[in-house]
Design a protein around this motif. Structure first.
Motif, PDB file in Angstrom:
ATOM      1  N   GLN A 271      28.762   7.035 -56.593  1.00 39.81           N
ATOM      2  CA  GLN A 271      30.155   6.803 -56.963  1.00 39.81           C
ATOM      3  C   GLN A 271      31.083   7.259 -55.843  1.00 39.81           C
ATOM      4  O   GLN A 271      30.912   8.358 -55.307  1.00 39.81           O
ATOM      5  CB  GLN A 271      30.483   7.548 -58.256  1.00 39.81           C
ATOM      6  N   LYS A 272      32.071   6.435 -55.509  1.00 37.28           N
ATOM      7  CA  LYS A 272      33.005   6.766 -54.439  1.00 37.28           C
ATOM      8  C   LYS A 272      33.792   8.042 -54.714  1.00 37.28           C
ATOM      9  O   LYS A 272      34.189   8.732 -53.793  1.00 37.28           O
ATOM     10  CB  LYS A 272      33.990   5.620 -54.215  1.00 37.28           C
ATOM     11  N   ASP A 273      34.010   8.374 -55.971  1.00 35.34           N
ATOM     12  CA  ASP A 273      34.791   9.568 -56.288  1.00 35.34           C
ATOM     13  C   ASP A 273      33.938  10.834 -56.371  1.00 35.34           C
ATOM     14  O   ASP A 273      34.463  11.922 -56.590  1.00 35.34           O
ATOM     15  CB  ASP A 273      35.589   9.370 -57.574  1.00 35.34           C
ATOM     16  N   ASP A 274      32.634  10.720 -56.173  1.00 36.43           N
ATOM     17  CA  ASP A 274      31.750  11.890 -56.141  1.00 36.43           C
ATOM     18  C   ASP A 274      32.105  12.704 -54.892  1.00 36.43           C
ATOM     19  O   ASP A 274      32.089  12.170 -53.779  1.00 36.43           O
ATOM     20  CB  ASP A 274      30.297  11.422 -56.087  1.00 36.43           C
ATOM     21  N   PRO A 275      32.436  13.996 -55.027  1.00 37.25           N
ATOM     22  CA  PRO A 275      32.828  14.786 -53.851  1.00 37.25           C
ATOM     23  C   PRO A 275      31.728  14.871 -52.790  1.00 37.25           C
ATOM     24  O   PRO A 275      32.024  14.972 -51.603  1.00 37.25           O
ATOM     25  CB  PRO A 275      33.163  16.165 -54.415  1.00 37.25           C
ATOM     26  N   ARG A 276      30.474  14.788 -53.195  1.00 32.28           N
ATOM     27  CA  ARG A 276      29.367  14.812 -52.224  1.00 32.28           C
ATOM     28  C   ARG A 276      29.374  13.546 -51.384  1.00 32.28           C
ATOM     29  O   ARG A 276      29.189  13.591 -50.165  1.00 32.28           O
ATOM     30  CB  ARG A 276      28.030  14.994 -52.942  1.00 32.28           C
ATOM     31  N   VAL A 277      29.585  12.408 -52.031  1.00 25.72           N
ATOM     32  CA  VAL A 277      29.642  11.127 -51.320  1.00 25.72           C
ATOM     33  C   VAL A 277      30.828  11.118 -50.365  1.00 25.72           C
ATOM     34  O   VAL A 277      30.720  10.679 -49.211  1.00 25.72           O
ATOM     35  CB  VAL A 277      29.723   9.950 -52.319  1.00 25.72           C
ATOM     36  N   ARG A 278      31.962  11.630 -50.810  1.00 21.00           N
ATOM     37  CA  ARG A 278      33.158  11.670 -49.971  1.00 21.00           C
ATOM     38  C   ARG A 278      32.940  12.574 -48.755  1.00 21.00           C
ATOM     39  O   ARG A 278      33.358  12.248 -47.645  1.00 21.00           O
ATOM     40  CB  ARG A 278      34.360  12.117 -50.793  1.00 21.00           C
ATOM     41  N   ALA A 279      32.270  13.718 -48.964  1.00 18.93           N
ATOM     42  CA  ALA A 279      31.996  14.629 -47.843  1.00 18.93           C
ATOM     43  C   ALA A 279      31.067  13.968 -46.828  1.00 18.93           C
ATOM     44  O   ALA A 279      31.288  14.059 -45.615  1.00 18.93           O
ATOM     45  CB  ALA A 279      31.388  15.933 -48.356  1.00 18.93           C
TER      46      ALA A 279
ATOM     47  N   TYR B  46      22.620  17.407 -46.397  1.00 18.33           N
ATOM     48  CA  TYR B  46      22.173  18.486 -47.292  1.00 18.33           C
ATOM     49  C   TYR B  46      23.298  19.466 -47.612  1.00 18.33           C
ATOM     50  O   TYR B  46      23.365  19.999 -48.720  1.00 18.33           O
ATOM     51  CB  TYR B  46      20.958  19.206 -46.720  1.00 18.33           C
ATOM     52  N   MET B  47      24.203  19.688 -46.682  1.00 14.34           N
ATOM     53  CA  MET B  47      25.354  20.540 -46.954  1.00 14.34           C
ATOM     54  C   MET B  47      26.225  19.907 -48.034  1.00 14.34           C
ATOM     55  O   MET B  47      26.636  20.563 -48.990  1.00 14.34           O
ATOM     56  CB  MET B  47      26.163  20.756 -45.669  1.00 14.34           C
ATOM     57  N   ALA B  48      26.481  18.602 -47.908  1.00 15.35           N
ATOM     58  CA  ALA B  48      27.322  17.908 -48.880  1.00 15.35           C
ATOM     59  C   ALA B  48      26.654  17.831 -50.249  1.00 15.35           C
ATOM     60  O   ALA B  48      27.301  18.050 -51.275  1.00 15.35           O
ATOM     61  CB  ALA B  48      27.658  16.507 -48.376  1.00 15.35           C
ATOM     62  N   VAL B  49      25.365  17.543 -50.267  1.00 15.86           N
ATOM     63  CA  VAL B  49      24.644  17.445 -51.536  1.00 15.86           C
ATOM     64  C   VAL B  49      24.600  18.808 -52.223  1.00 15.86           C
ATOM     65  O   VAL B  49      24.631  18.894 -53.450  1.00 15.86           O
ATOM     66  CB  VAL B  49      23.228  16.868 -51.313  1.00 15.86           C
ATOM     67  N   GLY B  50      24.580  19.868 -51.439  1.00 12.18           N
ATOM     68  CA  GLY B  50      24.540  21.217 -51.993  1.00 12.18           C
ATOM     69  C   GLY B  50      25.825  21.647 -52.660  1.00 12.18           C
ATOM     70  O   GLY B  50      25.896  22.745 -53.211  1.00 12.18           O
ATOM     71  N   LEU B  51      26.869  20.797 -52.664  1.00  6.63           N
ATOM     72  CA  LEU B  51      28.135  21.138 -53.316  1.00  6.63           C
ATOM     73  C   LEU B  51      27.975  21.272 -54.831  1.00  6.63           C
ATOM     74  O   LEU B  51      28.777  21.911 -55.488  1.00  6.63           O
ATOM     75  CB  LEU B  51      29.207  20.093 -52.999  1.00  6.63           C
ATOM     76  N   SER B  52      26.935  20.650 -55.374  1.00  7.49           N
ATOM     77  CA  SER B  52      26.649  20.781 -56.809  1.00  7.49           C
ATOM     78  C   SER B  52      25.170  20.495 -57.036  1.00  7.49           C
ATOM     79  O   SER B  52      24.497  19.928 -56.185  1.00  7.49           O
ATOM     80  CB  SER B  52      27.507  19.821 -57.632  1.00  7.49           C
ATOM     81  N   THR B  53      24.675  20.884 -58.177  1.00  4.56           N
ATOM     82  CA  THR B  53      23.266  20.659 -58.511  1.00  4.56           C
ATOM     83  C   THR B  53      23.121  19.259 -59.090  1.00  4.56           C
ATOM     84  O   THR B  53      23.756  18.938 -60.099  1.00  4.56           O
ATOM     85  CB  THR B  53      22.780  21.692 -59.544  1.00  4.56           C
ATOM     86  N   PRO B  54      22.283  18.404 -58.457  1.00  2.14           N
ATOM     87  CA  PRO B  54      22.127  17.039 -58.965  1.00  2.14           C
ATOM     88  C   PRO B  54      21.378  17.008 -60.296  1.00  2.14           C
ATOM     89  O   PRO B  54      20.420  17.751 -60.493  1.00  2.14           O
ATOM     90  CB  PRO B  54      21.334  16.322 -57.881  1.00  2.14           C
ATOM     91  N   SER B  55      21.827  16.149 -61.210  1.00  2.00           N
ATOM     92  CA  SER B  55      21.122  15.962 -62.479  1.00  2.00           C
ATOM     93  C   SER B  55      19.922  15.048 -62.258  1.00  2.00           C
ATOM     94  O   SER B  55      19.765  14.440 -61.196  1.00  2.00           O
ATOM     95  CB  SER B  55      22.064  15.335 -63.513  1.00  2.00           C
ATOM     96  N   ALA B  56      19.090  14.932 -63.268  1.00  2.00           N
ATOM     97  CA  ALA B  56      17.868  14.114 -63.159  1.00  2.00           C
ATOM     98  C   ALA B  56      18.183  12.640 -62.929  1.00  2.00           C
ATOM     99  O   ALA B  56      17.366  11.918 -62.351  1.00  2.00           O
ATOM    100  CB  ALA B  56      17.013  14.277 -64.407  1.00  2.00           C
ATOM    101  N   THR B  57      19.350  12.169 -63.354  1.00  2.00           N
ATOM    102  CA  THR B  57      19.714  10.753 -63.183  1.00  2.00           C
ATOM    103  C   THR B  57      20.669  10.545 -62.015  1.00  2.00           C
ATOM    104  O   THR B  57      21.194   9.454 -61.835  1.00  2.00           O
ATOM    105  CB  THR B  57      20.377  10.209 -64.468  1.00  2.00           C
TER     106      THR B  57
END
Length: 133
Positions: A6-14, A100-111
């Protein structure tokens, strides 16, 4: 990315802010960066268009990458491969460290899209390894 992020996901934006955009015209080459580069390893994302992965002085085509493809630059560089655009393309070069820094902004859910990304990345590495050997 073909992984329903999703474009509004902060990880994607980072990730988007840190990625290096490359626009290719038909016939242009994308030269993959080796993993030993001082900035660390990179992966590429082909957002639109189509490229052929070529190796050797005869430019032997080993694989076609299309929109949504994720490709490990270090693996391609280790075989001396290049990506040649077949048409106008939009692609991004992303440092794994930034990802990995951007993805680490939150814990990903199983989906979460992160797991789809990992599955697609693993499948691409396996396919490229088979074709490049």
């Amino acid at each position: 990315m073909g992984i329903t992020s999703q474009k509004d996901d902060p990880r994607v934006r980072a990730i988007a802010l840190l990625a290096e955009r490359t626009d290719l015209e038909a016939g242009d080459e994308w030269c993959p960066v080796p993993d030993a580069e001082p900035a660390g390893p990179f992966f590429g994302v082909l957002v639109s268009g189509r490229v052929m992965v070529e190796i050797g002085p005869e430019h032997h085509i080993v694989l076609q990458l299309t929109s949504g493809a994720i490709f490990p630059e270090g693996l391609l560089a280790s075989y001396g491969a290049i990506c040649r655009a077949e048409m106008t393309c939009e692609a991004y070069r992303v440092r794994w460290h930034d990802f990995y820094m951007a993805v680490g902004l939150s814990t990903p859910s199983a989906t979460d899209w992160f797991w789809k990304f990992r599955v697609q990345e693993k499948a691409t590495v396996e396919r490229l390894t088979r074709r490049l050997q």
